[in-house]
Design a protein around this motif. Structure first.
Motif, PDB file in Angstrom:
ATOM      1  N   GLN A   6       8.330   5.462  38.683  1.00 60.15           N
ATOM      2  CA  GLN A   6       6.976   5.844  38.306  1.00 60.15           C
ATOM      3  C   GLN A   6       7.005   7.178  37.578  1.00 60.15           C
ATOM      4  OE1 GLN A   6       4.482   5.764  41.744  1.00 60.15           O
ATOM      5  NE2 GLN A   6       4.737   3.582  42.080  1.00 60.15           N
ATOM      6  N   ALA A   7       6.079   7.357  36.691  1.00 58.87           N
ATOM      7  CA  ALA A   7       5.970   8.630  35.975  1.00 58.87           C
ATOM      8  C   ALA A   7       5.626   9.739  36.966  1.00 58.87           C
ATOM      9  CB  ALA A   7       4.891   8.529  34.897  1.00 58.87           C
ATOM     10  N   GLN A   8       6.241  10.909  36.769  1.00 53.65           N
ATOM     11  CA  GLN A   8       5.967  12.033  37.651  1.00 53.65           C
ATOM     12  C   GLN A   8       4.757  12.792  37.149  1.00 53.65           C
ATOM     13  OE1 GLN A   8       9.222  14.469  38.666  1.00 53.65           O
ATOM     14  NE2 GLN A   8      10.449  12.788  39.434  1.00 53.65           N
ATOM     15  N   ASN A   9       3.895  13.115  38.071  1.00 51.40           N
ATOM     16  CA  ASN A   9       2.716  13.909  37.739  1.00 51.40           C
ATOM     17  C   ASN A   9       3.060  15.381  37.888  1.00 51.40           C
ATOM     18  OD1 ASN A   9       1.178  11.599  37.382  1.00 51.40           O
ATOM     19  ND2 ASN A   9       0.651  11.515  39.567  1.00 51.40           N
ATOM     20  N   THR A  10       2.404  16.193  37.128  1.00 54.01           N
ATOM     21  CA  THR A  10       2.602  17.634  37.264  1.00 54.01           C
ATOM     22  C   THR A  10       1.309  18.251  37.769  1.00 54.01           C
ATOM     23  OG1 THR A  10       1.959  18.043  34.983  1.00 54.01           O
ATOM     24  CG2 THR A  10       4.315  17.731  35.416  1.00 54.01           C
ATOM     25  N   ALA A  11       1.447  19.364  38.410  1.00 51.46           N
ATOM     26  CA  ALA A  11       0.281  20.076  38.942  1.00 51.46           C
ATOM     27  C   ALA A  11       0.509  21.571  38.780  1.00 51.46           C
ATOM     28  CB  ALA A  11       0.076  19.731  40.406  1.00 51.46           C
ATOM     29  N   ARG A  12      -0.558  22.288  38.744  1.00 47.88           N
ATOM     30  CA  ARG A  12      -0.481  23.736  38.633  1.00 47.88           C
ATOM     31  C   ARG A  12      -1.324  24.328  39.765  1.00 47.88           C
ATOM     32  NH1 ARG A  12      -1.162  26.625  33.115  1.00 47.88           N
ATOM     33  NH2 ARG A  12       1.038  26.139  33.161  1.00 47.88           N
TER      34      ARG A  12
END
Length: 172
Positions: A6-12
């Protein structure tokens, strides 16, 4: 069976250190005073340095706290002190760390000295009890020594009074 990647999500995440979100319990600003014998825990030999100095906070020659260490402890806001340590409590017998200095030569920094440091710093005492060397009765005797009135019903409190502290310490 193969699992699809699955595509990895990014967060800040942003932390605003200037924003107050609530009160901080001052008891988190504490320190551990190692003051028990490390023999058999961290090595084969006894070390009287920690039992005589509380890892540097106590001067056994003057029988008083080390002024510089006390001042620095106040400066950084120490509000809780643990005694006689974490792992070092395993072989600790508090009954050998009370009484006159002549009766406890290996514990020039004993329980009463530790409590003096706590009171001088306005720090809450946190006393650990051995689950290896102590019995439930030893723990009950410690509570009596710390908090009971010095009368005939409380022999450990009477000893505390005879050794110079007639009033209960009122340790929580």
């Amino acid at each position: 069976a193969a699992f699809p990647v699955q595509a990895q999500n990014t967060a800040r995440i942003t932390v605003d250190a200037a924003k107050k979100i609530g009160k901080v319990n001052p008891l988190i600003f504490g320190h551990n005073l190692e003051a028990a014998d490390s023999k058999g825990i961290f090595g084969p030999a006894s070390s009287s340095d920690v039992t005589r100095t509380g890892t540097g906070i106590w001067n056994p020659e003057t029988q008083s706290p080390v002024a510089f260490v006390m001042q620095e402890s106040k400066n950084i806001g120490v509000k809780m002190l643990r005694y006689p340590g974490g792992c070092l409590v395993h072989g600790f017998d508090w009954k050998k760390a009370v009484g006159s200095i002549s009766s406890q030569p290996d514990f020039a920094f004993g329980l009463d000295e530790y409590l003096k440091v706590c009171r001088d710093l306005d720090a809450e005492p946190l006393i650990t009890v051995s689950d290896y060397a102590a019995t439930p009765q030893d723990a009950a005797d410690l509570v009596e020594y710390l908090n009971a009135p010095a009368d005939d019903k409380h022999p450990w409190a009477k000893k505390r009074a005879a050794w110079g502290h007639p009033q209960p310490y009122r340790v929580k």
